[in-house]
Design an enzyme around this catalytic site. Structure first.
Site, PDB file in Angstrom:
ATOM      1  N   LYS A   1       5.957 -25.521 -33.388  1.00 24.37           N
ATOM      2  CA  LYS A   1       5.358 -25.657 -32.063  1.00 24.37           C
ATOM      3  C   LYS A   1       6.245 -24.958 -31.032  1.00 24.37           C
ATOM      4  CE  LYS A   1       3.639 -29.328 -28.940  1.00 24.37           C
ATOM      5  NZ  LYS A   1       3.509 -30.800 -28.786  1.00 24.37           N
TER       6      LYS A   1
ATOM      7  N   SER B   1       0.679 -36.589 -29.353  1.00 25.83           N
ATOM      8  CA  SER B   1       0.480 -35.161 -29.610  1.00 25.83           C
ATOM      9  C   SER B   1       0.647 -34.759 -31.057  1.00 25.83           C
ATOM     10  CB  SER B   1       1.451 -34.342 -28.755  1.00 25.83           C
ATOM     11  OG  SER B   1       1.146 -34.469 -27.384  1.00 25.83           O
TER      12      SER B   1
ATOM     13  N   SER C   1      -0.976 -32.392 -27.919  1.00 22.21           N
ATOM     14  CA  SER C   1      -0.645 -31.060 -27.451  1.00 22.21           C
ATOM     15  C   SER C   1      -0.295 -30.093 -28.582  1.00 22.21           C
ATOM     16  CB  SER C   1       0.527 -31.129 -26.453  1.00 22.21           C
ATOM     17  OG  SER C   1       1.697 -31.657 -27.068  1.00 22.21           O
TER      18      SER C   1
END
Length: 582
Positions: free
Chosen positions: A68, A167, A143
């Protein structure tokens, strides 16, 4: 994107194969502006060179991993989905990345996300909005949107994300993969651009629970450079069983979307196939804690972490993220302490749940919104998605999101198994059982040579006054259980602590009496017996699954003047009834 992309030689990259270069080529060929999984992809030649340096005996040897893009990778920018940061390469990799690479994993790229990890939808990114692997009309969740999709589309077998409010679990649920959110501090966050540093967790995405186990093992480390890092205790904390057999579910409706509700009902049926006992509990304090994350002072933590990056405004900033986080400027000092007090009160209200159960099962979200719904109400829709996830880090819990089939409309449906801090290993076992994977233990943990399993029903239960005796004698909670029918529970008369007496009368309730089964060294049993006064003694207790274990029983003549509290179902419940009545 649902099909796997062929590489330059015409073959298809097989997920899980030790071929990071093939994964890299497939990712490059599968780039799609309608599904912007990646912010940065490494050159396949660089990936191949890194793979060539891997020790083939390493636990994750040759595992392609996506990272990420709020997690540092040396030599590459950490944009957190803010293009203004794209010219700032990281000097060093995050500790979590280093640990994966040391274990043999090979990074192939950095993934898209809701900007500054602030969102649960996957649409708050100047690099583009992601959608569910199953529907171009529905959000991917965030997210950690790109990381979940990189696994769900078969491009990599492993991705890492972060989880502050959900997330790491929401995108797992929306894309049919496994999302592991460890106990806070178990995995270092050094090198992670913080959202709320006290709550942030590095998480993993895999297609199976089995694939997640060696990854979590590699990531787990006490980092002296991370002020929020903490070691797992040498002994499991009180109440954490080696085998999770008792699972809680909410005692009332959850207000789910109709399609979600149908999938949730099917999940409850599935739960009864894998859990020995399902217990209904009040989840109100958990949900109240969830509301604090954005309605309370914790928004100030985001402002402190990256507020300086939100001015001046411009196309590099997501307007919704900017509007939300700028609200953190106005949080006053007294509000912070009032919020901490409120959270402490809610934590105390939630604690009794963990006395009687091993884990809590909840849907990950109340529904699965369309991209158009998020566009029409970007703040409201996102807030609803966090209803069942926001509380987990605030209350210091661990969680695993697991696939639970599909809704009637074909969209993936996910549930989460939640447990107290440092219950990560047995929770993974439970998650594996949910997914139908073979686990390290069968219906009961294997008996350790030189030990004996002992059932306790009273003051030696976890958290009660005499439980430290078991711990000091080297005891370990194996599992929670109930007796077979035919047992009754009495409150014995006499001075000192209230004491229960468990008696096999043959006419007890069909549901039995709640017990904990502890593993004790043989030499400890004599020492324990010496502390137990008459009319209690060690006998044989039959459990509701047919097994027999040693256990403390009262002689029938010793309960003639005792109060029958069998109707409570457990000694804890009897004590609570006494307090409520007194």
């Amino acid at each position: 994107m649902t099909a796997l992309a062929p590489d330059a030689a015409g073959s298809v990259y097989e997920p899980g194969a030790a071929d990071p270069a093939g994964a890299s080529r497939a990712a490059h060929q599968a780039m799609d502006p309608a599904q912007p999984i990646w912010i940065t992809l490494l050159d396949p030649a660089e990936v191949a060179a890194a793979a060539g340096r891997v020790d083939p005996a390493a636990p994750l040897a040759g595992t392609a991993v996506a990272v990420k893009d709020n997690v540092d990778l040396a030599g590459y920018p950490t944009t957190a989905a803010c293009p203004a940061l794209a010219d700032r390469p990281a000097a060093a990799s995050a500790t979590a990345v280093d640990r994966l690479v040391d274990a043999g994993a090979v990074v192939i790229g950095k993934t898209n996300l809701d900007q500054f990890a602030t969102g649960l939808v996957g649409t708050r990114s100047p690099y583009g909005a992601c959608h569910s692997v199953a529907s171009p009309a529905h959000v991917s969740g965030g997210s950690s949107s790109g990381s979940a999709l990189a696994v769900a589309t078969g491009l990599v077998p492993l991705a890492i994300g972060t989880d502050t409010a959900g997330s790491g679990r929401v995108p797992a649920a929306f894309n049919g993969v496994v999302g592991v959110k460890p106990t806070r501090g178990l995995v270092s966050t050094t090198g992670v651009l913080p959202a709320c540093a006290s709550l942030d967790c590095v998480t993993t995405f895999t297609r199976t629970v089995a694939a997640a186990r060696p990854v979590l093992a590699a990531l787990t480390w006490t980092d002296p450079d991370d002020p929020w890092s903490r070691p797992a205790p040498a002994r499991p904390p009180a109440g954490i069983a080696a085998l999770m057999r008792v699972v809680a579910v909410p005692d009332g409706p959850l207000g789910l979307e109709p399609e979600h509700e149908l999938a949730w009902r099917a999940a409850l049926v599935r739960l009864r196939q894998i859990a020995a006992h399902v217990v209904e509990v009040d989840v109100a304090p958990f949900l109240a804690a969830a509301r604090l994350l954005y309605d309370g002072p914790w928004l100030a933590a985001r402002w402190a972490a990256f507020g300086h990056l939100l001015d001046p405004d411009g196309p590099h900033l997501d307007p919704t993220v900017r509007a939300i986080v700028r609200g953190g400027r106005d949080v006053a000092g007294p509000d912070v302490f009032a919020g901490l007090d409120q959270l402490a009160a809610l934590r105390r209200r939630a604690e009794p749940v963990w006395s009687d159960v091993d884990a809590l099962l909840l849907p990950v979200t109340p529904g699965h919104p369309r991209l158009a719904e998020v566009a029409a109400d970007p703040i409201g829709v996102n807030a609803r998605l966090g209803r069942f996830t926001n509380f987990v880090n605030l209350l210091d819990l661990c969680a695993v999101a697991v696939p639970a089939g599909t809704r009637p409309d074909g969209l993936p449906f996910g549930v989460q198994l939640i447990a107290p801090a440092f219950a990560d290993e047995p929770l993974l076992d439970l998650a594996g059982a949910w997914c139908g994977e073979p686990g390290p233990a069968g219906p009961a943990p294997p008996q350790v040579v030189g030990s004996i399993a002992v059932a306790v029903a009273g003051a030696h239960l976890s958290g009660l006054p005499l439980n430290p005796q078991l711990v000091d004698l080297g005891g370990r909670l194996l599992y929670r259980a109930r007796t077979a029918p035919g047992y009754r529970l009495y409150r014995l008369s006499g001075p000192g602590l209230p004491r229960p007496g468990l008696v096999h009368t043959g006419d007890g309730p069909a549901g039995g009496i709640a017990v904990e089964v502890w593993q004790l060294p043989h030499q400890a049993v004599g020492a324990l017996l010496a502390t137990v006064p008459a009319p209690l003694g060690l006998g044989s207790v039959q459990l509701d699954d047919g097994r027999r274990v040693a256990g403390f029983l009262a002689e029938e003549h010793g309960v003639r003047d005792a109060v029958d509290v069998t109707a409570a179902g457990s000694w804890r419940a009897a004590l609570r009834a006494d307090r409520a009545g007194g």
